[in-house]
Design a protein around this motif. Structure first.
Motif, PDB file in Angstrom:
ATOM      1  N   GLY A   6      -5.168  13.769   1.719  1.00 47.29           N
ATOM      2  CA  GLY A   6      -6.127  12.853   1.126  1.00 47.29           C
ATOM      3  C   GLY A   6      -7.049  12.261   2.166  1.00 47.29           C
ATOM      4  O   GLY A   6      -7.090  12.706   3.311  1.00 47.29           O
ATOM      5  N   ASP A   7      -7.762  11.231   1.765  1.00 49.72           N
ATOM      6  CA  ASP A   7      -8.740  10.564   2.610  1.00 49.72           C
ATOM      7  C   ASP A   7      -8.050   9.518   3.478  1.00 49.72           C
ATOM      8  O   ASP A   7      -7.541   8.523   2.982  1.00 49.72           O
ATOM      9  N   MET A   8      -8.056   9.726   4.798  1.00 47.34           N
ATOM     10  CA  MET A   8      -7.414   8.783   5.712  1.00 47.34           C
ATOM     11  C   MET A   8      -8.127   7.441   5.751  1.00 47.34           C
ATOM     12  O   MET A   8      -7.518   6.429   6.081  1.00 47.34           O
ATOM     13  N   VAL A   9      -9.415   7.434   5.477  1.00 52.51           N
ATOM     14  CA  VAL A   9     -10.176   6.183   5.551  1.00 52.51           C
ATOM     15  C   VAL A   9      -9.814   5.277   4.371  1.00 52.51           C
ATOM     16  O   VAL A   9      -9.773   4.065   4.506  1.00 52.51           O
ATOM     17  N   ASP A  10      -9.514   5.845   3.230  1.00 54.18           N
ATOM     18  CA  ASP A  10      -9.152   5.072   2.045  1.00 54.18           C
ATOM     19  C   ASP A  10      -7.711   5.398   1.664  1.00 54.18           C
ATOM     20  O   ASP A  10      -7.439   5.999   0.633  1.00 54.18           O
ATOM     21  N   VAL A  11      -6.799   4.988   2.517  1.00 54.79           N
ATOM     22  CA  VAL A  11      -5.384   5.335   2.380  1.00 54.79           C
ATOM     23  C   VAL A  11      -4.805   4.850   1.059  1.00 54.79           C
ATOM     24  O   VAL A  11      -4.114   5.602   0.367  1.00 54.79           O
ATOM     25  N   VAL A  12      -5.086   3.621   0.683  1.00 54.12           N
ATOM     26  CA  VAL A  12      -4.489   3.061  -0.533  1.00 54.12           C
ATOM     27  C   VAL A  12      -4.939   3.830  -1.769  1.00 54.12           C
ATOM     28  O   VAL A  12      -4.140   4.122  -2.654  1.00 54.12           O
ATOM     29  N   ALA A  13      -6.215   4.227  -1.831  1.00 56.74           N
ATOM     30  CA  ALA A  13      -6.696   5.015  -2.972  1.00 56.74           C
ATOM     31  C   ALA A  13      -6.031   6.389  -2.998  1.00 56.74           C
ATOM     32  O   ALA A  13      -5.765   6.934  -4.062  1.00 56.74           O
ATOM     33  N   THR A  14      -5.750   6.939  -1.832  1.00 55.36           N
ATOM     34  CA  THR A  14      -5.108   8.251  -1.746  1.00 55.36           C
ATOM     35  C   THR A  14      -3.636   8.178  -2.136  1.00 55.36           C
ATOM     36  O   THR A  14      -3.138   9.027  -2.865  1.00 55.36           O
ATOM     37  N   GLY A  16      -1.885   5.321  -3.518  1.00 54.19           N
ATOM     38  CA  GLY A  16      -1.535   4.524  -4.692  1.00 54.19           C
ATOM     39  C   GLY A  16      -0.515   3.455  -4.325  1.00 54.19           C
ATOM     40  O   GLY A  16      -0.569   2.881  -3.244  1.00 54.19           O
ATOM     41  N   ALA A  17       0.422   3.205  -5.205  1.00 54.49           N
ATOM     42  CA  ALA A  17       1.384   2.115  -5.027  1.00 54.49           C
ATOM     43  C   ALA A  17       2.598   2.508  -4.191  1.00 54.49           C
ATOM     44  O   ALA A  17       3.428   1.655  -3.892  1.00 54.49           O
ATOM     45  N   GLU A  18       2.725   3.762  -3.837  1.00 57.97           N
ATOM     46  CA  GLU A  18       3.895   4.204  -3.065  1.00 57.97           C
ATOM     47  C   GLU A  18       3.899   3.555  -1.687  1.00 57.97           C
ATOM     48  O   GLU A  18       2.857   3.342  -1.079  1.00 57.97           O
ATOM     49  N   ARG A  19       5.095   3.231  -1.183  1.00 56.33           N
ATOM     50  CA  ARG A  19       5.259   2.621   0.134  1.00 56.33           C
ATOM     51  C   ARG A  19       6.156   3.507   0.998  1.00 56.33           C
ATOM     52  O   ARG A  19       7.018   4.205   0.485  1.00 56.33           O
ATOM     53  N   PHE A  20       5.952   3.450   2.297  1.00 56.16           N
ATOM     54  CA  PHE A  20       6.649   4.340   3.220  1.00 56.16           C
ATOM     55  C   PHE A  20       7.298   3.566   4.361  1.00 56.16           C
ATOM     56  O   PHE A  20       6.776   2.543   4.802  1.00 56.16           O
ATOM     57  N   ASP A  21       8.411   4.094   4.845  1.00 57.32           N
ATOM     58  CA  ASP A  21       9.068   3.553   6.034  1.00 57.32           C
ATOM     59  C   ASP A  21       8.347   4.002   7.302  1.00 57.32           C
ATOM     60  O   ASP A  21       8.369   3.300   8.309  1.00 57.32           O
ATOM     61  N   LEU A  22       7.744   5.174   7.243  1.00 58.14           N
ATOM     62  CA  LEU A  22       7.119   5.774   8.417  1.00 58.14           C
ATOM     63  C   LEU A  22       5.825   6.465   8.020  1.00 58.14           C
ATOM     64  O   LEU A  22       5.785   7.178   7.010  1.00 58.14           O
ATOM     65  N   LEU A  43      -6.300   2.099   9.575  1.00 63.73           N
ATOM     66  CA  LEU A  43      -5.150   1.320  10.041  1.00 63.73           C
ATOM     67  C   LEU A  43      -4.814   0.176   9.086  1.00 63.73           C
ATOM     68  O   LEU A  43      -3.633  -0.104   8.852  1.00 63.73           O
ATOM     69  N   ALA A  44      -5.822  -0.450   8.505  1.00 68.45           N
ATOM     70  CA  ALA A  44      -5.570  -1.498   7.517  1.00 68.45           C
ATOM     71  C   ALA A  44      -4.882  -0.914   6.288  1.00 68.45           C
ATOM     72  O   ALA A  44      -3.954  -1.518   5.736  1.00 68.45           O
ATOM     73  N   ASP A  48      -1.063  -1.551   4.639  1.00 65.97           N
ATOM     74  CA  ASP A  48      -0.813  -1.862   3.227  1.00 65.97           C
ATOM     75  C   ASP A  48       0.227  -0.952   2.586  1.00 65.97           C
ATOM     76  O   ASP A  48       0.865  -1.347   1.617  1.00 65.97           O
ATOM     77  N   ILE A  49       0.399   0.267   3.090  1.00 65.33           N
ATOM     78  CA  ILE A  49       1.370   1.184   2.466  1.00 65.33           C
ATOM     79  C   ILE A  49       2.710   1.222   3.177  1.00 65.33           C
ATOM     80  O   ILE A  49       3.646   1.864   2.700  1.00 65.33           O
ATOM     81  N   LEU A  50       2.821   0.550   4.325  1.00 67.37           N
ATOM     82  CA  LEU A  50       4.106   0.491   5.010  1.00 67.37           C
ATOM     83  C   LEU A  50       4.993  -0.577   4.381  1.00 67.37           C
ATOM     84  O   LEU A  50       4.522  -1.661   4.025  1.00 67.37           O
ATOM     85  N   VAL A  51       6.272  -0.264   4.259  1.00 65.61           N
ATOM     86  CA  VAL A  51       7.230  -1.277   3.827  1.00 65.61           C
ATOM     87  C   VAL A  51       7.350  -2.305   4.946  1.00 65.61           C
ATOM     88  O   VAL A  51       7.022  -2.006   6.105  1.00 65.61           O
ATOM     89  N   PRO A  52       7.817  -3.520   4.642  1.00 65.15           N
ATOM     90  CA  PRO A  52       8.039  -4.489   5.718  1.00 65.15           C
ATOM     91  C   PRO A  52       8.957  -3.890   6.792  1.00 65.15           C
ATOM     92  O   PRO A  52       9.991  -3.304   6.475  1.00 65.15           O
ATOM     93  N   GLY A  53       8.548  -3.993   8.024  1.00 66.33           N
ATOM     94  CA  GLY A  53       9.314  -3.411   9.124  1.00 66.33           C
ATOM     95  C   GLY A  53       9.056  -1.930   9.325  1.00 66.33           C
ATOM     96  O   GLY A  53       9.682  -1.295  10.168  1.00 66.33           O
ATOM     97  N   GLY A  54       8.117  -1.350   8.529  1.00 63.58           N
ATOM     98  CA  GLY A  54       7.806   0.076   8.647  1.00 63.58           C
ATOM     99  C   GLY A  54       7.118   0.390   9.967  1.00 63.58           C
ATOM    100  O   GLY A  54       6.687  -0.497  10.703  1.00 63.58           O
ATOM    101  N   THR A  55       7.005   1.689  10.244  1.00 62.00           N
ATOM    102  CA  THR A  55       6.492   2.144  11.533  1.00 62.00           C
ATOM    103  C   THR A  55       5.316   3.089  11.357  1.00 62.00           C
ATOM    104  O   THR A  55       5.370   4.007  10.543  1.00 62.00           O
TER     105      THR A  55
END
Length: 82
Positions: A6-14, A16-22, A43-44, A48-55
């Motif tokens: 997907g589009d790295m510049v618009d990560v959240v649109a690419t 969605g609501a999924e969150r990642f550890d890494l 980077l912003a 937004d898509i990293l879980v708290p404490g994600g890397t």
């Protein structure tokens, strides 16, 4: 392991609501974006898509670095946001 195209510049649109550890940004791709504003948006969005404490891992090549046994060891930094 999930791989997302997907589009790295618009990560959240690419993503969605999924969150990642890494999140891995490999092969200098962060530096292939059009400029600092796109890098900041990326980077912003990763934040937004990293879980708290994600890397976030950014793989970057420093082409001017010496390529012999006397090269200094690689450096890494931990950055905590929020």
């Amino acid at each position: 392991m999930a791989t997302v195209l997907g589009d790295m510049v618009d990560v959240v649109a690419t993503i969605g609501a999924e969150r990642f550890d890494l999140v891995l940004c490999a092969f200098n791709t962060l530096f292939l974006l059009a400029g600092i504003d796109d890098q900041r948006r990326c980077l912003a969005g990763v934040h937004d898509i990293l879980v708290p404490g994600g890397t976030l891992v950014v793989e970057a090549l420093a082409p001017d670095a010496p390529l012999d046994d006397e090269a200094p060891p690689a450096e890494s930094s931990d950055i905590t946001v929020g």
